[in-house]
Design a protein around this motif. Structure first.
Motif, PDB file in Angstrom:
ATOM      1  N   ALA A 179       0.831  -1.205   0.000  1.00 23.33           N
ATOM      2  CA  ALA A 179       0.000   0.000   0.000  1.00 23.33           C
ATOM      3  C   ALA A 179       0.867   1.257   0.000  1.00 23.33           C
ATOM      4  O   ALA A 179       0.578   2.224  -0.710  1.00 23.33           O
ATOM      5  N   LYS A 180       1.951   1.243   0.776  1.00 20.92           N
ATOM      6  CA  LYS A 180       2.858   2.397   0.805  1.00 20.92           C
ATOM      7  C   LYS A 180       3.522   2.609  -0.555  1.00 20.92           C
ATOM      8  O   LYS A 180       3.670   3.742  -1.010  1.00 20.92           O
ATOM      9  N   THR A 181       3.927   1.529  -1.190  1.00 22.15           N
ATOM     10  CA  THR A 181       4.561   1.622  -2.504  1.00 22.15           C
ATOM     11  C   THR A 181       3.580   2.172  -3.531  1.00 22.15           C
ATOM     12  O   THR A 181       3.929   3.063  -4.315  1.00 22.15           O
ATOM     13  N   ILE A 182       2.370   1.664  -3.511  1.00 20.46           N
ATOM     14  CA  ILE A 182       1.343   2.151  -4.435  1.00 20.46           C
ATOM     15  C   ILE A 182       1.088   3.634  -4.197  1.00 20.46           C
ATOM     16  O   ILE A 182       0.970   4.417  -5.143  1.00 20.46           O
ATOM     17  N   GLN A 183       1.017   4.042  -2.942  1.00 16.41           N
ATOM     18  CA  GLN A 183       0.796   5.454  -2.611  1.00 16.41           C
ATOM     19  C   GLN A 183       1.920   6.325  -3.167  1.00 16.41           C
ATOM     20  O   GLN A 183       1.675   7.384  -3.736  1.00 16.41           O
ATOM     21  N   LYS A 184       3.160   5.890  -3.016  1.00 15.65           N
ATOM     22  CA  LYS A 184       4.307   6.647  -3.541  1.00 15.65           C
ATOM     23  C   LYS A 184       4.205   6.816  -5.050  1.00 15.65           C
ATOM     24  O   LYS A 184       4.462   7.895  -5.580  1.00 15.65           O
ATOM     25  N   ILE A 185       3.846   5.745  -5.726  1.00 10.16           N
ATOM     26  CA  ILE A 185       3.738   5.793  -7.186  1.00 10.16           C
ATOM     27  C   ILE A 185       2.664   6.780  -7.615  1.00 10.16           C
ATOM     28  O   ILE A 185       2.872   7.606  -8.504  1.00 10.16           O
ATOM     29  N   PHE A 186       1.506   6.719  -6.978  1.00  9.91           N
ATOM     30  CA  PHE A 186       0.390   7.549  -7.401  1.00  9.91           C
ATOM     31  C   PHE A 186       0.442   8.970  -6.844  1.00  9.91           C
ATOM     32  O   PHE A 186      -0.389   9.792  -7.187  1.00  9.91           O
TER      33      PHE A 186
END
Length: 88
Positions: free
Chosen positions: A12-19
């Motif tokens: 979830a943290k990785t996805i948040q960083k990407i978006f």
């Protein structure tokens, strides 16, 4: 079990960083358009409806992970629509 939960948190943290990036916002917008996220998924063919709804659910799941509220989502859409106007 704890490893599985930590993996979900890390993802979830990785996805948040990407978006949080401009490229990520553009991708999200294009994904919403291509999956007909803001329109009906209904088709006279029930299999096509199921396929469309499956595609749409990918965006729904992603938005759940991003925890975007309606204002944030609309802001992204409006920004991307303005960019689209420059190209079309």
């Amino acid at each position: 079990m704890a490893k599985r939960i930590q993996r979900k948190v890390d993802t979830a943290k990785t996805i948040q960083k990407i978006f949080d990036t401009e490229d990520g916002k553009l991708f999200l917008y294009e994904l919403m358009k291509s999956t007909r996220f803001f329109s009906t998924t209904f088709d006279k063919d029930p299999y096509q409806t199921a396929f469309n709804e499956g595609a749409r659910s990918v965006v729904s799941s992603l938005l759940d992970t991003l925890k975007l509220d309606t204002k944030e989502l609309l802001k992204i859409v409006k920004e991307q629509e303005e960019i689209d106007k420059k190209f079309y």
